[in-house]
Scaffold this active site. Sequence first.
Site, PDB file in Angstrom:
ATOM      1  N   LYS A  65     -26.432  72.187  19.887  1.00 41.34           N
ATOM      2  CA  LYS A  65     -26.064  72.315  18.470  1.00 41.34           C
ATOM      3  C   LYS A  65     -25.221  71.154  17.945  1.00 41.34           C
ATOM      4  O   LYS A  65     -25.261  70.840  16.767  1.00 41.34           O
ATOM      5  CB  LYS A  65     -25.315  73.637  18.234  1.00 41.34           C
ATOM      6  N   ARG A 150     -11.257  80.499  29.419  1.00 46.45           N
ATOM      7  CA  ARG A 150     -11.017  80.217  30.838  1.00 46.45           C
ATOM      8  C   ARG A 150     -10.598  78.752  31.027  1.00 46.45           C
ATOM      9  O   ARG A 150      -9.628  78.458  31.712  1.00 46.45           O
ATOM     10  CB  ARG A 150     -12.298  80.526  31.632  1.00 46.45           C
TER      11      ARG A 150
HETATM   12  P1  ATR Z   1     -20.906  76.066  26.314  1.00 44.88           P
HETATM   13  O1  ATR Z   1     -19.542  76.286  26.921  1.00 44.88           O
HETATM   14  O2  ATR Z   1     -21.757  75.112  27.076  1.00 44.88           O
HETATM   15  O3  ATR Z   1     -20.891  75.791  24.835  1.00 44.88           O
HETATM   16  P2  ATR Z   1     -21.564  78.756  25.732  1.00 44.88           P
HETATM   17  O4  ATR Z   1     -22.583  79.664  26.327  1.00 44.88           O
HETATM   18  O5  ATR Z   1     -21.580  78.516  24.279  1.00 44.88           O
HETATM   19  O6  ATR Z   1     -21.686  77.410  26.527  1.00 44.88           O
HETATM   20  O7  ATR Z   1     -20.094  79.247  26.112  1.00 44.88           O
HETATM   21  C1  ATR Z   1     -19.831  79.946  27.247  1.00 44.88           C
HETATM   22  C2  ATR Z   1     -18.429  80.531  27.108  1.00 44.88           C
HETATM   23  O8  ATR Z   1     -18.300  81.571  28.072  1.00 44.88           O
HETATM   24  C3  ATR Z   1     -17.334  79.533  27.421  1.00 44.88           C
HETATM   25  O9  ATR Z   1     -16.206  79.804  26.625  1.00 44.88           O
HETATM   26  C4  ATR Z   1     -17.058  79.808  28.900  1.00 44.88           C
HETATM   27  O10 ATR Z   1     -15.766  79.452  29.343  1.00 44.88           O
HETATM   28  P3  ATR Z   1     -15.474  77.969  29.896  1.00 44.88           P
HETATM   29  O11 ATR Z   1     -15.233  77.123  28.701  1.00 44.88           O
HETATM   30  O12 ATR Z   1     -14.281  78.135  30.766  1.00 44.88           O
HETATM   31  O13 ATR Z   1     -16.694  77.557  30.671  1.00 44.88           O
HETATM   32  C5  ATR Z   1     -17.196  81.307  28.932  1.00 44.88           C
HETATM   33  N1  ATR Z   1     -17.472  81.786  30.286  1.00 44.88           N
HETATM   34  C6  ATR Z   1     -18.643  81.686  30.958  1.00 44.88           C
HETATM   35  N2  ATR Z   1     -18.516  82.253  32.194  1.00 44.88           N
HETATM   36  C7  ATR Z   1     -17.239  82.721  32.285  1.00 44.88           C
HETATM   37  C8  ATR Z   1     -16.484  83.416  33.291  1.00 44.88           C
HETATM   38  N3  ATR Z   1     -17.035  83.745  34.470  1.00 44.88           N
HETATM   39  N4  ATR Z   1     -15.197  83.743  33.019  1.00 44.88           N
HETATM   40  C9  ATR Z   1     -14.623  83.424  31.834  1.00 44.88           C
HETATM   41  N5  ATR Z   1     -15.279  82.779  30.848  1.00 44.88           N
HETATM   42  C10 ATR Z   1     -16.559  82.430  31.070  1.00 44.88           C
END
Ligand code: ATR
Length: 264
Positions: A65, A150
């Site tokens: 995006k 996180r």
């Molecule tokens: P992107 O981060 O590439 O934009 P997204 O799907 O839009 O992808 O966002 C995923 C979100 O879920 C993020 O905020 C991610 O946290 P991080 O920034 O720390 O990666 C969060 N997320 C995914 N898996 C997680 C987990 N196991 N525990 C906590 N947060 C998680």
Amino acid sequence: MKKFLVIGNPIDHSLSPKLHNFWIQKFGINAVYEKKKIEENEIGEVIKDIKQHKLSGSNVTVPLKKKIIPYLDKLSPEAERTQSVNTIILEDKTLVGYNTDVSGFESAIKRINYDFKKKKICILGAGGVVPSLIFALNRMQVLDITIVNRTRRKAEDLKIQFDNIKVIEWGNLPFFDVVINATSLGLNNEDINLNFSNVGSNKLFYDIIYNPSETNFLKKGKKLGNQIENGKWMFIFQAFEAFKLWHRVNPEITDETLKLLEND
Ligand code: ATR
């Protein structure tokens, strides 16, 4: 026949083709809408296809995006402010990027008649959709927005775009009226390892995820006596706005439309 695409990675889960093709058929439009998994280095190909009229438009989803922006000639005010584009259209010879996630979220909130004015908002996550949420929430004149992510740095980075947000460490929760899950946790029935037991009742628990329709986050919110809402209507309304931009007609949202999205 006109061709439309949704691009991103992963893309298998996307229900956009189902919804757009349903509306395309309802209106007897000579078009088809497909999904395509692409890597960042393939964006140029898709852009070329739009400029050569091989494609009539595209939706864009994670993680592209923001990455798509350098390829575009012009951005709508919402796309500019959020640096997030989910809909592309060629207007004359100008490639324009729109963000219909913002109005999708706003319409979903209007639909449930929840007054966000002066409310304290907590957003879990700092991924692709979060700038659109913050932009919409600011337009609704919320009192404040706290981001819990996180990876703290990603939440801190959002302060460059939106100077009114607060950031706290993952594991803590602020006092809030509304909590929004914008993480991917719940897509595969995962729990969110945050302790909600002290948040009280009569809050709004909102999940951007709509499939499954009730994530563990929403189940927990409901059990504690809170109002819950999933992201189904936001998804429908963002698609509705994209459909209007491309086809210049208002699609209908009926029970049949809703049934299309019931996967679980
Ligand atoms: P992107 O981060 O590439 O934009 P997204 O799907 O839009 O992808 O966002 C995923 C979100 O879920 C993020 O905020 C991610 O946290 P991080 O920034 O720390 O990666 C969060 N997320 C995914 N898996 C997680 C987990 N196991 N525990 C906590 N947060 C998680």
